[in-house]
Design a protein around this motif. Structure first.
Motif, PDB file in Angstrom:
ATOM      1  N   PHE A  22      -4.309  -1.373  11.001  1.00 50.65           N
ATOM      2  CA  PHE A  22      -3.848  -0.708  12.221  1.00 50.65           C
ATOM      3  C   PHE A  22      -4.213   0.772  12.214  1.00 50.65           C
ATOM      4  O   PHE A  22      -4.524   1.361  13.244  1.00 50.65           O
ATOM      5  CB  PHE A  22      -2.316  -0.842  12.360  1.00 50.65           C
ATOM      6  CG  PHE A  22      -1.876  -2.076  13.066  1.00 50.65           C
ATOM      7  CD1 PHE A  22      -1.792  -3.291  12.391  1.00 50.65           C
ATOM      8  CD2 PHE A  22      -1.555  -2.048  14.405  1.00 50.65           C
ATOM      9  CE1 PHE A  22      -1.390  -4.443  13.042  1.00 50.65           C
ATOM     10  CE2 PHE A  22      -1.151  -3.193  15.067  1.00 50.65           C
ATOM     11  CZ  PHE A  22      -1.071  -4.395  14.378  1.00 50.65           C
ATOM     12  N   LEU A  23      -4.145   1.373  11.036  1.00 49.03           N
ATOM     13  CA  LEU A  23      -4.394   2.814  10.944  1.00 49.03           C
ATOM     14  C   LEU A  23      -5.880   3.164  10.866  1.00 49.03           C
ATOM     15  O   LEU A  23      -6.262   4.309  11.091  1.00 49.03           O
ATOM     16  CB  LEU A  23      -3.691   3.372   9.706  1.00 49.03           C
ATOM     17  CG  LEU A  23      -2.198   3.668   9.869  1.00 49.03           C
ATOM     18  CD1 LEU A  23      -1.500   3.684   8.525  1.00 49.03           C
ATOM     19  CD2 LEU A  23      -2.009   5.003  10.587  1.00 49.03           C
ATOM     20  N   THR A  50      -2.365  -5.309   6.495  1.00 52.03           N
ATOM     21  CA  THR A  50      -2.120  -5.088   7.930  1.00 52.03           C
ATOM     22  C   THR A  50      -1.905  -3.619   8.327  1.00 52.03           C
ATOM     23  O   THR A  50      -2.600  -3.131   9.214  1.00 52.03           O
ATOM     24  CB  THR A  50      -0.912  -5.925   8.393  1.00 52.03           C
ATOM     25  OG1 THR A  50      -1.102  -7.247   7.915  1.00 52.03           O
ATOM     26  CG2 THR A  50      -0.792  -5.918   9.891  1.00 52.03           C
ATOM     27  N   PRO A  51      -0.977  -2.902   7.668  1.00 51.55           N
ATOM     28  CA  PRO A  51      -0.755  -1.518   8.127  1.00 51.55           C
ATOM     29  C   PRO A  51      -2.025  -0.668   8.064  1.00 51.55           C
ATOM     30  O   PRO A  51      -2.271   0.154   8.958  1.00 51.55           O
ATOM     31  CB  PRO A  51       0.319  -0.984   7.177  1.00 51.55           C
ATOM     32  CG  PRO A  51       0.493  -1.992   6.118  1.00 51.55           C
ATOM     33  CD  PRO A  51      -0.072  -3.282   6.590  1.00 51.55           C
ATOM     34  N   TYR A  52      -2.831  -0.896   7.037  1.00 50.60           N
ATOM     35  CA  TYR A  52      -4.050  -0.088   6.906  1.00 50.60           C
ATOM     36  C   TYR A  52      -5.058  -0.423   7.997  1.00 50.60           C
ATOM     37  O   TYR A  52      -5.773   0.444   8.476  1.00 50.60           O
ATOM     38  CB  TYR A  52      -4.658  -0.289   5.515  1.00 50.60           C
ATOM     39  CG  TYR A  52      -3.682   0.038   4.410  1.00 50.60           C
ATOM     40  CD1 TYR A  52      -3.339   1.361   4.124  1.00 50.60           C
ATOM     41  CD2 TYR A  52      -3.060  -0.975   3.684  1.00 50.60           C
ATOM     42  CE1 TYR A  52      -2.421   1.668   3.138  1.00 50.60           C
ATOM     43  CE2 TYR A  52      -2.139  -0.688   2.690  1.00 50.60           C
ATOM     44  CZ  TYR A  52      -1.814   0.641   2.434  1.00 50.60           C
ATOM     45  OH  TYR A  52      -0.896   0.934   1.457  1.00 50.60           O
ATOM     46  N   MET A 108      14.872   0.988   8.519  1.00 52.39           N
ATOM     47  CA  MET A 108      13.517   0.928   9.069  1.00 52.39           C
ATOM     48  C   MET A 108      12.576   0.266   8.074  1.00 52.39           C
ATOM     49  O   MET A 108      12.753   0.353   6.866  1.00 52.39           O
ATOM     50  CB  MET A 108      13.030   2.338   9.375  1.00 52.39           C
ATOM     51  CG  MET A 108      11.720   2.360  10.096  1.00 52.39           C
ATOM     52  SD  MET A 108      11.178   4.051  10.380  1.00 52.39           S
ATOM     53  CE  MET A 108      10.598   4.508   8.797  1.00 52.39           C
ATOM     54  N   GLY A 109      11.579  -0.351   8.586  1.00 51.64           N
ATOM     55  CA  GLY A 109      10.561  -0.917   7.718  1.00 51.64           C
ATOM     56  C   GLY A 109      10.678  -2.425   7.638  1.00 51.64           C
ATOM     57  O   GLY A 109      11.743  -2.962   7.425  1.00 51.64           O
ATOM     58  N   ILE A 110       9.575  -3.069   7.822  1.00 56.46           N
ATOM     59  CA  ILE A 110       9.563  -4.517   7.841  1.00 56.46           C
ATOM     60  C   ILE A 110       8.507  -4.984   6.852  1.00 56.46           C
ATOM     61  O   ILE A 110       7.431  -4.381   6.747  1.00 56.46           O
ATOM     62  CB  ILE A 110       9.243  -5.009   9.269  1.00 56.46           C
ATOM     63  CG1 ILE A 110      10.508  -4.902  10.107  1.00 56.46           C
ATOM     64  CG2 ILE A 110       8.730  -6.432   9.264  1.00 56.46           C
ATOM     65  CD1 ILE A 110      10.276  -4.972  11.554  1.00 56.46           C
ATOM     66  N   LYS A 111       8.828  -6.032   6.103  1.00 54.27           N
ATOM     67  CA  LYS A 111       7.855  -6.541   5.116  1.00 54.27           C
ATOM     68  C   LYS A 111       6.706  -7.247   5.823  1.00 54.27           C
ATOM     69  O   LYS A 111       6.908  -8.006   6.759  1.00 54.27           O
ATOM     70  CB  LYS A 111       8.564  -7.526   4.179  1.00 54.27           C
ATOM     71  CG  LYS A 111       9.229  -6.838   3.013  1.00 54.27           C
ATOM     72  CD  LYS A 111       9.077  -7.677   1.748  1.00 54.27           C
ATOM     73  CE  LYS A 111       9.751  -6.992   0.583  1.00 54.27           C
ATOM     74  NZ  LYS A 111      11.171  -7.345   0.497  1.00 54.27           N
ATOM     75  N   GLN A 112       5.506  -6.989   5.330  1.00 53.66           N
ATOM     76  CA  GLN A 112       4.365  -7.678   5.918  1.00 53.66           C
ATOM     77  C   GLN A 112       4.002  -8.888   5.073  1.00 53.66           C
ATOM     78  O   GLN A 112       4.195  -8.891   3.867  1.00 53.66           O
ATOM     79  CB  GLN A 112       3.132  -6.751   5.939  1.00 53.66           C
ATOM     80  CG  GLN A 112       3.162  -5.793   7.067  1.00 53.66           C
ATOM     81  CD  GLN A 112       4.141  -4.684   6.737  1.00 53.66           C
ATOM     82  OE1 GLN A 112       3.975  -4.022   5.739  1.00 53.66           O
ATOM     83  NE2 GLN A 112       5.150  -4.518   7.549  1.00 53.66           N
ATOM     84  N   ARG A 113       3.455  -9.859   5.760  1.00 52.51           N
ATOM     85  CA  ARG A 113       2.930 -10.980   5.009  1.00 52.51           C
ATOM     86  C   ARG A 113       1.580 -10.594   4.414  1.00 52.51           C
ATOM     87  O   ARG A 113       1.262 -10.899   3.313  1.00 52.51           O
ATOM     88  CB  ARG A 113       2.786 -12.213   5.912  1.00 52.51           C
ATOM     89  CG  ARG A 113       4.060 -13.041   5.914  1.00 52.51           C
ATOM     90  CD  ARG A 113       4.134 -13.927   7.100  1.00 52.51           C
ATOM     91  NE  ARG A 113       4.605 -13.203   8.266  1.00 52.51           N
ATOM     92  CZ  ARG A 113       4.760 -13.749   9.443  1.00 52.51           C
ATOM     93  NH1 ARG A 113       4.452 -15.001   9.631  1.00 52.51           N
ATOM     94  NH2 ARG A 113       5.216 -13.049  10.445  1.00 52.51           N
TER      95      ARG A 113
END
Lengths: 292, 290
Positions: free
Chosen positions: A14-15, A10-12, A1-6
């Motif tokens: 979204f949250l 980004t994840p923050y 699981m888990g994908i590298k972000q460019r």
């Protein structure tokens, strides 16, 4: 699981909306109510720190202890609802014409809403001549009508019955899913071993439903300890004669929003938090044990 | 294995009869349970249909009205803006569900599929908020509504505090986790941004779970009582449950009118349930099953 972000942000991003709302509507209130529980605050003047005074007052507050006792008594709903819901699930777990209709019917109280249901139950248990009184009189069980929702001994049991009646259809569906996961072979084997229908359910359905039973016990105790609507509607917002129906959340509401004792009510809220915390810990233990 | 010979019905018709008897038994059981379920509704409906000459309380209790009338419904309809209450409830539920599902599904995506610093911390923080009873937040929530956000006595007071739901986030996270990573990688290679991937690739796949979260949120919002009754003063803004409470207060002496009001308030949800039964049952139960 888990994908590298460019983009590392980004994840923050979204949250962000969820976390911001959580901070405003859950975390801040949590801190705030803890602070307020150490103050005297009646809305009109700003809160004043009074140390542990509210908690000391709670210790000698008879109504508060009564409300605790009522909330814990309310937990009796859990075993009752589990037994009834399992029986109902067994009854609807068969191929019969129109079975879908029955399942739907038992589900209606789940979605109806507590005010309308509370009103219907007030009619049924009306003291001057509701049908429950009528039937009991007819059967000769009582000699004169009981003023059910006024006489102190009755409001809590009636509210508990109402909670059970409202919730049983929901738990029925949970147990139905559990039953359908049990292999047919087990029932066949039991039949060959000479089990009758009742033994069959006792030795196979009930153990097979263990995960669902634990799950239902967890959510129904957590909601029983926080009961408010049923008491509020059945007692017309009074909490019953001589506080006979007052639960912890009802007392919180009354102190905060009827009597404007905001600091004191916050102390009640903190007690509620401690109780639900304790229950959550017990529940987590139960769930863990189940996974072993 | 111990084999005990059971009296086996000797002929086909014998077997048939056994099935028939067993079916009859279950119909009786199911019928009795239905009676317990519908009695409160039936009694309320009957009370609502009774005219002034029909006694509500009599011995023996009289279930069927002798001269059924719709007068009570007409009277309640004329005196209280039930239609308005319905629209308010609809407004609140629509916005709560839409915003809640959007915010939750945004938040759940990185928790399920991305690696970043602080993920575990955020995860456990969300888990911890599940324990906090909503009732606990009502006192500070009330002060916020009056002093900070100025949305006291508006419908937004019922919507904004209910957009965040750790519960829905976990539910949706579970759904994202079942989506294969390859799918997301392929979209990356095609040059899609994360927002695009979330909306056009993932959302369609997790739609059943979104529906579950939506139904659960909608029913909770529709039936909410305590918080809306704290926030709403202006009668024009009442939701159905708060309106029904007010109605009961208005017509204290007239059970027929209260009953008519209760029936009218039940109807929208009942109709929704009848049309989307499967979603309701799967949704509400699925939601908690996770």
């Amino acid at each position: 699981m888990g994908i590298k972000q460019r983009n590392r942000l980004t994840p923050y991003l979204f949250l962000l909306p969820a976390l911001a709302l959580m901070a405003i509507f859950t975390l801040y209130p949590l801190v705030s109510v803890a602070y307020l529980s150490f103050t005297e605050y009646s809305i009109l003047s700003p809160p004043q720190l009074v140390g542990l005074e509210n908690y000391q007052r709670l210790l000698s507050d008879k109504v508060f202890w009564l409300s605790l006792r009522h909330s814990f008594t309310y937990l009796l709903v859990t075993p009752l609802i589990i037994v009834l819901a399992i029986m109902l699930a067994i009854a609807v777990n068969r191929k019969l014409r129109g079975i879908g209709l029955f399942r739907a019917l038992y589900y209606i109280p789940v979605i109806t809403g507590s005010v309308a249901i509370g009103i219907a139950w007030q009619f049924l248990f009306d003291g001057t001549g509701g049908p429950v009184n009528g039937w009991l009189l007819q059967l000769g069980i009582i000699a004169k009508p009981i003023i059910f929702l006024v006489e102190p001994g009755y409001i809590l049991p009636i509210a508990m019955m109402m909670t059970t009646w409202m919730g049983v259809g929901y738990y029925m569906v949970v147990f139905l899913a559990g039953l359908q996961a049990i292999s047919y072979d087990l029932y066949d084997a039991a039949k060959i071993d000479g089990c009758n229908d009742i033994q069959k359910h006792w030795y196979i359905s009930v153990p097979g439903l263990r995960p669902s039973i634990v799950f239902v016990a967890v959510i129904s105790t957590l909601s029983a300890i926080k009961v408010f609507d049923e008491i509020f509607v059945l007692s017309n917002g009074t909490g019953g004669m001589l506080n006979s129906g007052v639960t912890v959340v009802f007392y919180l509401w009354k102190q905060a929003f009827k009597l404007q004792n905001v600091g004191y009510a916050s102390a009640v809220a903190m007690v509620l938090l401690v109780i639900t915390l304790a229950f959550s810990i017990i529940n987590v233990r139960l769930l863990e044990r189940q996974e072993d | 294995m111990r084999v005990i010979a059971k009296p086996v019905p000797s002929s086909r018709t014998g077997r048939h009869r056994a099935v028939w008897v067993s079916n009859l038994f279950w119909y009786v059981v199911l019928g009795l349970a239905s009676l317990v379920t519908i009695l409160p509704f039936l009694w309320t409906l009957s009370t609502a249909l009774k005219g002034p000459s029909d006694a509500i309380f009599s011995l023996p209790p009289q279930l069927l009205p002798r001269a059924p009338t719709l007068d009570n419904f007409v009277k309640v309809w004329g005196q209280l803006p039930i239609w308005r209450f319905f629209l308010n409830s609809l407004f609140v539920a629509t916005f709560t569900v839409t915003l809640n599902v959007l915010v939750s599904s945004l938040a759940a995506y990185p928790l399920a599929k991305m690696r970043f610093a602080g993920r575990d911390l955020i995860f456990y923080l969300l888990l911890a908020t599940l324990i906090v009873p909503a009732e606990l937040t009502y006192i500070p929530g009330y002060l916020l509504a009056v002093n900070v956000f100025n949305y006291y006595d508006t419908l937004w007071a019922l919507i904004l505090p209910n957009i965040f739901s750790a519960f829905n986030i976990f539910l949706l996270r579970q759904a994202y986790m079942s989506v294969p990573n390859d799918l997301i990688d392929a979209a990356h290679i095609d040059g899609a941004g994360e927002l695009r991937i979330w909306w056009s690739v993932l959302m369609p796949i997790i739609r059943p779970t979104v529906a579950t979260a939506a139904v659960f949120t909608a029913v909770t919002s529709w039936n909410a009582l305590l918080w809306p009754s704290l926030m709403l003063r202006n009668r024009e803004l009442y939701t159905l449950p708060v309106g029904l409470l007010a109605l009961r207060g208005m017509f204290t002496a007239d059970f027929r009118l209260i009953a008519a009001g209760a029936i009218m308030v039940i109807i929208p949800m009942l109709v929704a349930f009848l049309f989307a039964q499967r979603y309701f049952i799967n949704g509400l139960t699925g939601a908690v099953k996770g």
